[in-house]
Design an enzyme around this catalytic site. Structure first.
Site, mmCIF file in Angstrom:
data_model
loop_
_atom_site.group_PDB
_atom_site.id
_atom_site.type_symbol
_atom_site.label_atom_id
_atom_site.label_comp_id
_atom_site.label_asym_id
_atom_site.label_seq_id
_atom_site.Cartn_x
_atom_site.Cartn_y
_atom_site.Cartn_z
ATOM 1 N N GLY A 9 1.204 -1.193 0.204
ATOM 2 C CA GLY A 9 -0.304 -0.049 -0.200
ATOM 3 C C GLY A 9 1.122 1.211 0.052
ATOM 4 N N ASP A 35 2.302 -2.387 -4.414
ATOM 5 C CA ASP A 35 0.899 -1.676 -4.224
ATOM 6 C C ASP A 35 -0.102 -1.975 -5.425
ATOM 7 O OD1 ASP A 35 -0.807 1.312 -2.868
ATOM 8 O OD2 ASP A 35 -1.563 0.435 -4.627
ATOM 9 N N ILE A 36 -1.400 -1.707 -5.577
ATOM 10 C CA ILE A 36 -1.897 -2.715 -7.003
ATOM 11 C C ILE A 36 -1.750 -1.566 -8.594
ATOM 12 C CG2 ILE A 36 -4.139 -1.251 -6.066
ATOM 13 C CD1 ILE A 36 -4.643 -4.859 -6.711
ATOM 14 N N ARG A 37 -1.278 -0.228 -7.584
ATOM 15 C CA ARG A 37 -1.159 0.450 -8.688
ATOM 16 C C ARG A 37 0.332 1.655 -8.874
ATOM 17 N NH1 ARG A 37 -2.675 5.897 -6.309
ATOM 18 N NH2 ARG A 37 -3.468 5.107 -3.883
ATOM 19 N N ASP A 53 -1.111 -7.482 -4.967
ATOM 20 C CA ASP A 53 -2.497 -6.930 -4.852
ATOM 21 C C ASP A 53 -2.275 -7.218 -2.988
ATOM 22 O OD1 ASP A 53 -5.181 -7.721 -3.418
ATOM 23 O OD2 ASP A 53 -5.385 -9.380 -4.703
ATOM 24 N N TYR A 143 -15.959 -0.293 8.395
ATOM 25 C CA TYR A 143 -14.424 0.131 8.568
ATOM 26 C C TYR A 143 -13.669 0.178 9.837
ATOM 27 C CZ TYR A 143 -10.728 3.858 8.598
ATOM 28 O OH TYR A 143 -8.693 3.449 8.709
ATOM 29 N N LYS A 147 -10.997 -2.522 11.244
ATOM 30 C CA LYS A 147 -10.016 -2.191 12.156
ATOM 31 C C LYS A 147 -10.164 -3.075 13.761
ATOM 32 C CE LYS A 147 -8.030 0.097 9.413
ATOM 33 N NZ LYS A 147 -5.938 -0.907 8.781
ATOM 34 N N ILE A 173 -5.151 12.110 9.444
ATOM 35 C CA ILE A 173 -3.720 12.474 9.002
ATOM 36 C C ILE A 173 -3.820 13.773 8.031
ATOM 37 C CG2 ILE A 173 -1.775 11.562 8.650
ATOM 38 C CD1 ILE A 173 -2.420 10.135 11.156
#
Ligand code: AKB
Length: 317
Positions: A9, A35-37, A53, A143, A147, A173
């Site tokens: 990530g 990362d995926i991108r 992935d 989410y 978590k 953040i």
């Protein structure tokens, strides 16, 4: 043995800056971004990068073997707003990625794991002010549920299999390099971009919504500090409360006006208001300060100065 660190990530908001900070400390080749991108130019240029992935355990294992990885920072996740739009997808990503990496640690392929938690683990029944480390936790978002469950999986793998996993409950953040996307606290970033570009911002939270927040530099420093702490000092294997500052959109607007006197803010709360209203307004992070000497550096005035300066010099608007 020197560390070989894999960031999963790495093209996201925290991943990007954490990768660069770790490359500075450990050397470019020792920090593998994935990362995926693809990430930004600096990340792609400065060290190894792999398309990955986060839920593909076998794919991660082959990268772990290729680079002899010792530590994994798993940052890939769907944030609060996007997760409400895709609940099952969010659960699959947020949970399966974590369980895969925890298994790799259990099977001794890696030594240490970092996984981010969030203030989203708390809910509307949690004490709002100075929220304690241990308290009522009844999250209302997918989410938050992922978590909270993730924290308990981390604790379980630590207790049962001795996995060295560490986690922080991040507040919102604030950063300028990479936009977050899909979070409830994202207003506190968008506001600076809009202030500089348009001189005005329509806020999706009400003016008195107080949330805990932190500058990216503090978040990155805390993360690395926790990972470098002696195992015996890491007394909590769920997630550490972490605080810096808290403020409302109205207070933030007043701070921006000190630099841009004509700045105008208006309020149009939408569905995100309900999410924000279920979260704490301030956090008690005594445990992090005591266990591994956490201290924040940036207050709202310093964050505002940094954000406006960097967005302007980098000509992002
Ligand atoms: C979000 O708003 O979803 C995140 C978080 C507080 O974890 N920034």
């Amino acid at each position: 043995m020197s560390e070989s660190i894999l960031i999963i990530g790495a093209s996201g908001q925290i991943g990007n800056e954490l990768t660069q900070a770790l490359r500075l400390q450990y050397g470019n080749k020792q920090v593998i971004a994935s990362d995926i991108r693809e990430g930004d130019e600096e990340m792609m240029r400065s060290g190894p990068f792999e398309i990955m992935d986060a839920t593909d355990k076998e794919g991660i294992l082959s990268i772990v073997k290729k680079y002899k990885v010792t530590q994994v920072y798993l940052l890939a996740a769907m944030l609060s707003v996007t997760a409400e739009e895709h609940p099952k997808k969010a659960w699959d990503l947020n949970m399966n990625a974590l369980l895969g990496v925890l298994d790799l640690a259990k099977e001794k392929h890696i030594k240490q794991v970092y996984w981010p938690s969030s203030i989203a683990v708390f809910g509307s029944t949690t004490p709002k002010e100075n929220t304690p480390q241990k308290t009522i936790m009844e999250p209302s978002t997918v989410y938050g549920i992922s978590k909270l469950s993730g924290e308990f999986w981390c604790n379980y793998y630590h207790e049962k299999y001795g996995v060295d996993v560490r986690s922080i409950r991040y507040p919102g953040i604030i950063s300028w390099k990479t936009k977050p996307g899909g979070g409830t606290t994202d207003y506190a970033i968008d506001i600076y971009f809009k202030a500089l570009k348009e001189g005005a911002y329509e806020c999706f939270l009400s003016e008195e919504t107080r949330l805990p927040m932190m500058y990216m530099d503090d978040a990155v420093a805390a993360t690395i500090q926790l990972m470098q702490a002696k195992p015996a000092d890491v007394k909590l294997r769920t997630g550490y409360n972490l605080a810096a500052i808290d403020f409302t959109p109205a207070e933030m607007a007043l701070e921006i006006k000190k630099h841009l006197p004509d700045f105008k803010i208006s309020y149009k709360p939408d569905f995100r208001q309900k999410i924000a209203a279920s979260w704490p307004s301030s956090i008690d992070d005594t445990a992090a300060r005591k266990d591994w000497n956490w201290q924040h550096q940036f207050d709202l005035a310093a964050i505002t100065k940094e954000m406006l300066k960097n967005i302007k010099t980098e000509s992002i608007v």
